[in-house]
Scaffold this motif. Structure first.
Motif, PDB file in Angstrom:
ATOM      1  N   LYS A 150     -27.839 -35.741  97.185  1.00 18.06           N
ATOM      2  CA  LYS A 150     -29.058 -35.075  97.305  1.00 18.06           C
ATOM      3  C   LYS A 150     -29.545 -34.092  96.258  1.00 18.06           C
ATOM      4  CE  LYS A 150     -29.675 -36.028 102.283  1.00 18.06           C
ATOM      5  NZ  LYS A 150     -29.982 -35.195 103.509  1.00 18.06           N
ATOM      6  N   LEU A 151     -30.842 -33.820  95.932  1.00 13.74           N
ATOM      7  CA  LEU A 151     -31.010 -32.809  94.859  1.00 13.74           C
ATOM      8  C   LEU A 151     -31.047 -31.494  95.446  1.00 13.74           C
ATOM      9  CD1 LEU A 151     -31.178 -31.933  91.900  1.00 13.74           C
ATOM     10  CD2 LEU A 151     -33.413 -32.716  91.933  1.00 13.74           C
ATOM     11  N   ARG A 152     -30.401 -30.412  95.501  1.00 11.58           N
ATOM     12  CA  ARG A 152     -30.414 -29.170  96.386  1.00 11.58           C
ATOM     13  C   ARG A 152     -31.194 -28.159  95.372  1.00 11.58           C
ATOM     14  NH1 ARG A 152     -27.732 -30.715 101.216  1.00 11.58           N
ATOM     15  NH2 ARG A 152     -26.426 -32.324 100.878  1.00 11.58           N
ATOM     16  N   LEU A 153     -31.935 -27.242  96.073  1.00 17.39           N
ATOM     17  CA  LEU A 153     -32.491 -25.969  95.675  1.00 17.39           C
ATOM     18  C   LEU A 153     -31.766 -24.892  96.202  1.00 17.39           C
ATOM     19  CD1 LEU A 153     -36.205 -26.615  94.503  1.00 17.39           C
ATOM     20  CD2 LEU A 153     -34.298 -26.995  92.992  1.00 17.39           C
ATOM     21  N   PHE A 154     -31.574 -23.918  95.503  1.00 19.98           N
ATOM     22  CA  PHE A 154     -30.828 -22.491  96.045  1.00 19.98           C
ATOM     23  C   PHE A 154     -31.746 -21.307  95.603  1.00 19.98           C
ATOM     24  CE2 PHE A 154     -27.922 -25.984  95.687  1.00 19.98           C
ATOM     25  CZ  PHE A 154     -27.219 -25.569  96.814  1.00 19.98           C
ATOM     26  N   GLY A 155     -31.755 -20.358  96.198  1.00 20.76           N
ATOM     27  CA  GLY A 155     -31.864 -18.842  95.860  1.00 20.76           C
ATOM     28  C   GLY A 155     -30.422 -18.363  95.109  1.00 20.76           C
ATOM     29  N   PHE A 156     -30.624 -17.718  93.909  1.00 22.73           N
ATOM     30  CA  PHE A 156     -29.288 -17.241  93.435  1.00 22.73           C
ATOM     31  C   PHE A 156     -29.673 -15.941  93.140  1.00 22.73           C
ATOM     32  CE2 PHE A 156     -26.234 -16.837  89.954  1.00 22.73           C
ATOM     33  CZ  PHE A 156     -24.994 -17.502  90.348  1.00 22.73           C
ATOM     34  N   VAL A 157     -28.751 -15.016  93.374  1.00 21.27           N
ATOM     35  CA  VAL A 157     -29.069 -13.675  93.167  1.00 21.27           C
ATOM     36  C   VAL A 157     -27.910 -12.735  92.546  1.00 21.27           C
ATOM     37  CG1 VAL A 157     -29.604 -11.366  94.265  1.00 21.27           C
ATOM     38  CG2 VAL A 157     -31.173 -13.564  94.790  1.00 21.27           C
ATOM     39  N   HIS A 158     -27.951 -12.075  91.682  1.00 17.91           N
ATOM     40  CA  HIS A 158     -26.998 -11.054  91.230  1.00 17.91           C
ATOM     41  C   HIS A 158     -27.274  -9.741  91.747  1.00 17.91           C
ATOM     42  CE1 HIS A 158     -24.955 -13.828  88.374  1.00 17.91           C
ATOM     43  NE2 HIS A 158     -23.652 -13.260  88.611  1.00 17.91           N
ATOM     44  N   ASN A 159     -26.437  -8.848  92.445  1.00 15.21           N
ATOM     45  CA  ASN A 159     -26.662  -7.522  92.816  1.00 15.21           C
ATOM     46  C   ASN A 159     -25.514  -6.640  92.537  1.00 15.21           C
ATOM     47  OD1 ASN A 159     -29.278  -7.251  94.140  1.00 15.21           O
ATOM     48  ND2 ASN A 159     -28.436  -8.408  95.764  1.00 15.21           N
ATOM     49  N   SER A 160     -25.539  -5.813  91.474  1.00 13.38           N
ATOM     50  CA  SER A 160     -24.573  -5.107  91.110  1.00 13.38           C
ATOM     51  C   SER A 160     -23.316  -5.832  90.414  1.00 13.38           C
ATOM     52  CB  SER A 160     -24.107  -3.717  92.162  1.00 13.38           C
ATOM     53  OG  SER A 160     -25.216  -3.221  92.557  1.00 13.38           O
ATOM     54  N   GLY A 161     -23.461  -6.761  89.951  1.00 14.56           N
ATOM     55  CA  GLY A 161     -22.581  -7.665  89.259  1.00 14.56           C
ATOM     56  C   GLY A 161     -21.887  -8.765  90.200  1.00 14.56           C
ATOM     57  N   VAL A 162     -22.499  -8.925  91.511  1.00 16.15           N
ATOM     58  CA  VAL A 162     -21.728  -9.737  92.478  1.00 16.15           C
ATOM     59  C   VAL A 162     -22.927 -10.749  92.994  1.00 16.15           C
ATOM     60  CG1 VAL A 162     -20.934 -10.333  94.720  1.00 16.15           C
ATOM     61  CG2 VAL A 162     -20.320  -8.096  93.486  1.00 16.15           C
ATOM     62  N   PHE A 163     -22.629 -12.040  92.791  1.00 14.45           N
ATOM     63  CA  PHE A 163     -23.498 -13.133  92.900  1.00 14.45           C
ATOM     64  C   PHE A 163     -23.607 -13.697  94.422  1.00 14.45           C
ATOM     65  CE2 PHE A 163     -20.484 -16.080  91.628  1.00 14.45           C
ATOM     66  CZ  PHE A 163     -20.492 -17.113  92.286  1.00 14.45           C
ATOM     67  N   SER A 164     -24.688 -14.012  94.968  1.00 14.43           N
ATOM     68  CA  SER A 164     -24.814 -14.826  96.403  1.00 14.43           C
ATOM     69  C   SER A 164     -25.762 -15.842  96.226  1.00 14.43           C
ATOM     70  CB  SER A 164     -25.174 -13.703  97.362  1.00 14.43           C
ATOM     71  OG  SER A 164     -26.607 -13.058  96.993  1.00 14.43           O
ATOM     72  N   VAL A 165     -25.528 -16.760  97.026  1.00 12.63           N
ATOM     73  CA  VAL A 165     -26.160 -18.141  97.009  1.00 12.63           C
ATOM     74  C   VAL A 165     -26.739 -18.403  98.466  1.00 12.63           C
ATOM     75  CG1 VAL A 165     -26.181 -20.582  96.315  1.00 12.63           C
ATOM     76  CG2 VAL A 165     -24.897 -18.822  95.209  1.00 12.63           C
ATOM     77  N   LYS A 166     -27.868 -18.959  98.571  1.00 11.23           N
ATOM     78  CA  LYS A 166     -28.515 -19.559  99.815  1.00 11.23           C
ATOM     79  C   LYS A 166     -29.158 -20.846  99.416  1.00 11.23           C
ATOM     80  CE  LYS A 166     -29.250 -15.449 102.584  1.00 11.23           C
ATOM     81  NZ  LYS A 166     -30.200 -14.843 103.511  1.00 11.23           N
ATOM     82  N   GLU A 167     -28.806 -22.129 100.192  1.00  7.46           N
ATOM     83  CA  GLU A 167     -29.618 -23.034  99.920  1.00  7.46           C
ATOM     84  C   GLU A 167     -30.961 -23.012 100.723  1.00  7.46           C
ATOM     85  OE1 GLU A 167     -29.223 -27.829 100.864  1.00  7.46           O
ATOM     86  OE2 GLU A 167     -27.285 -26.827 100.846  1.00  7.46           O
ATOM     87  N   ILE A 168     -31.949 -23.410  99.893  1.00 10.70           N
ATOM     88  CA  ILE A 168     -33.307 -23.596 100.440  1.00 10.70           C
ATOM     89  C   ILE A 168     -33.847 -24.706 100.894  1.00 10.70           C
ATOM     90  CG2 ILE A 168     -35.976 -23.117  99.689  1.00 10.70           C
ATOM     91  CD1 ILE A 168     -34.656 -21.590  97.197  1.00 10.70           C
ATOM     92  N   THR A 169     -33.624 -25.884 100.239  1.00  7.97           N
ATOM     93  CA  THR A 169     -33.985 -27.365 100.708  1.00  7.97           C
ATOM     94  C   THR A 169     -33.602 -28.153  99.608  1.00  7.97           C
ATOM     95  OG1 THR A 169     -35.920 -28.443 101.498  1.00  7.97           O
ATOM     96  CG2 THR A 169     -36.391 -27.294  99.442  1.00  7.97           C
ATOM     97  N   THR A 170     -34.027 -29.782 100.207  1.00  7.29           N
ATOM     98  CA  THR A 170     -33.586 -30.658  99.283  1.00  7.29           C
ATOM     99  C   THR A 170     -34.953 -31.388  98.895  1.00  7.29           C
ATOM    100  OG1 THR A 170     -33.515 -32.069 100.815  1.00  7.29           O
ATOM    101  CG2 THR A 170     -31.268 -31.531 100.192  1.00  7.29           C
ATOM    102  N   ILE A 171     -34.841 -31.655  97.346  1.00  4.44           N
ATOM    103  CA  ILE A 171     -36.296 -32.247  96.967  1.00  4.44           C
ATOM    104  C   ILE A 171     -35.715 -33.715  96.455  1.00  4.44           C
ATOM    105  CG2 ILE A 171     -36.848 -29.875  96.557  1.00  4.44           C
ATOM    106  CD1 ILE A 171     -36.327 -30.607  93.492  1.00  4.44           C
ATOM    107  N   GLU A 172     -36.898 -34.381  95.864  1.00  7.08           N
ATOM    108  CA  GLU A 172     -36.662 -35.728  95.419  1.00  7.08           C
ATOM    109  C   GLU A 172     -36.936 -35.754  93.785  1.00  7.08           C
ATOM    110  OE1 GLU A 172     -39.668 -38.271  97.115  1.00  7.08           O
ATOM    111  OE2 GLU A 172     -39.615 -37.472  99.015  1.00  7.08           O
ATOM    112  N   ILE A 173     -36.045 -36.667  93.356  1.00  8.33           N
ATOM    113  CA  ILE A 173     -36.324 -36.958  91.765  1.00  8.33           C
ATOM    114  C   ILE A 173     -37.386 -37.379  91.430  1.00  8.33           C
ATOM    115  CG2 ILE A 173     -35.153 -38.391  89.870  1.00  8.33           C
ATOM    116  CD1 ILE A 173     -32.721 -37.580  91.090  1.00  8.33           C
TER     117      ILE A 173
END
Length: 236
Positions: A150-173
């Motif tokens: 599956k092709l997955r989209l995420f939120g990807f954030v850096h705060n004060s040099g530390v990154f965090s990731v959250k999956e949002i949804t899957t999408i179609e090619i």
């Protein structure tokens, strides 16, 4: 008076003429057969040329389709070369952002296999640096990866040099999707298509709006692109 008899007989003359006609007819038939052979060869060669031309045209059309997928107007094609991290069309643009919006389209080059844990790394799609600082310190981006077919989209954030990731949804090619990041005092709201596909992520930047430069597609993680990756983006 002496009479000289002719040695030619009417019958032998007829036979001679008949044989001559047969030889001439045989030569004509051989000539006709040779002409038919060359006609056949010419037609076969012509057919081969036409088939090759048709195939070449088809391949050219396929390349055009890959370059300009149907229905995409105003999109920019970004290419991450095999063995690379960074996409083409990658240049710094200073932004002052309250909402970041774009449409994205992936083709089959989004499918890849890195094997092992590297398959779980999140590639970067589009976003911005924040807090008027480096994106490795403060930033918000959409991420993506191909995993579990599956092709997955995420939120990807850096705060004060530390990154965090959250999956949002899957999408179609092969289908365009609208994505946005809304900036508030202490959070980012990531949305894909509609409010059913959203995540919120913490924002530690102290600027009232997101102040920073534009971020472009990037492959990795630590691994480079295993083949050419093509992504189309239209900024809104």
């Amino acid at each position: 008076m002496t009479h000289i008899k002719s040695s030619s007989h009417p019958k032998s003359s007829v036979i001679f003429k008949s044989n001559l006609c047969k030889r001439q007819k045989g030569k004509w038939e051989e000539k006709e057969s040779a002409m038919n052979y060359f006609r056949t060869v010419s037609l076969v060669l012509l057919a081969g040329i036409l088939i090759c031309f048709s195939s070449c045209r088809k391949n050219a059309n396929d390349l055009i389709s890959a370059d300009q997928p149907p229905g995409l107007h105003g999109f920019t094609k970004y290419v991450i070369p095999q063995g690379g991290h960074f996409a083409t069309e990658n240049y710094s643009v200073k932004e002052d952002i309250t909402e970041w919006g774009f449409q994205v389209y992936f083709d089959s080059s989004a499918i890849y296999d890195l094997a092992g844990n590297d398959q779980d790394d999140v590639n970067k799609l589009s976003g911005f640096a924040d807090n008027d600082d480096s994106h490795t310190q403060f930033s918000a981006r959409f991420g993506w990866r191909w995993s579990e077919n599956k092709l997955r989209l995420f939120g990807f954030v850096h705060n004060s040099g530390v990154f965090s990731v959250k999956e949002i949804t899957t999408i179609e090619i092969g289908k365009p999707y609208t994505c946005s990041i809304k900036v508030s005092a202490n959070q980012y709201l990531f949305t894909v298509e509609d409010l059913k596909n959203t995540v919120t992520m913490e924002r530690e930047a102290t600027t009232q709006t997101a102040v920073g430069y534009r971020l472009y597609p990037y492959f990795g993680g630590n691994k480079v692109a295993p083949h050419e990756v093509r992504i189309w983006i239209k900024y809104l």
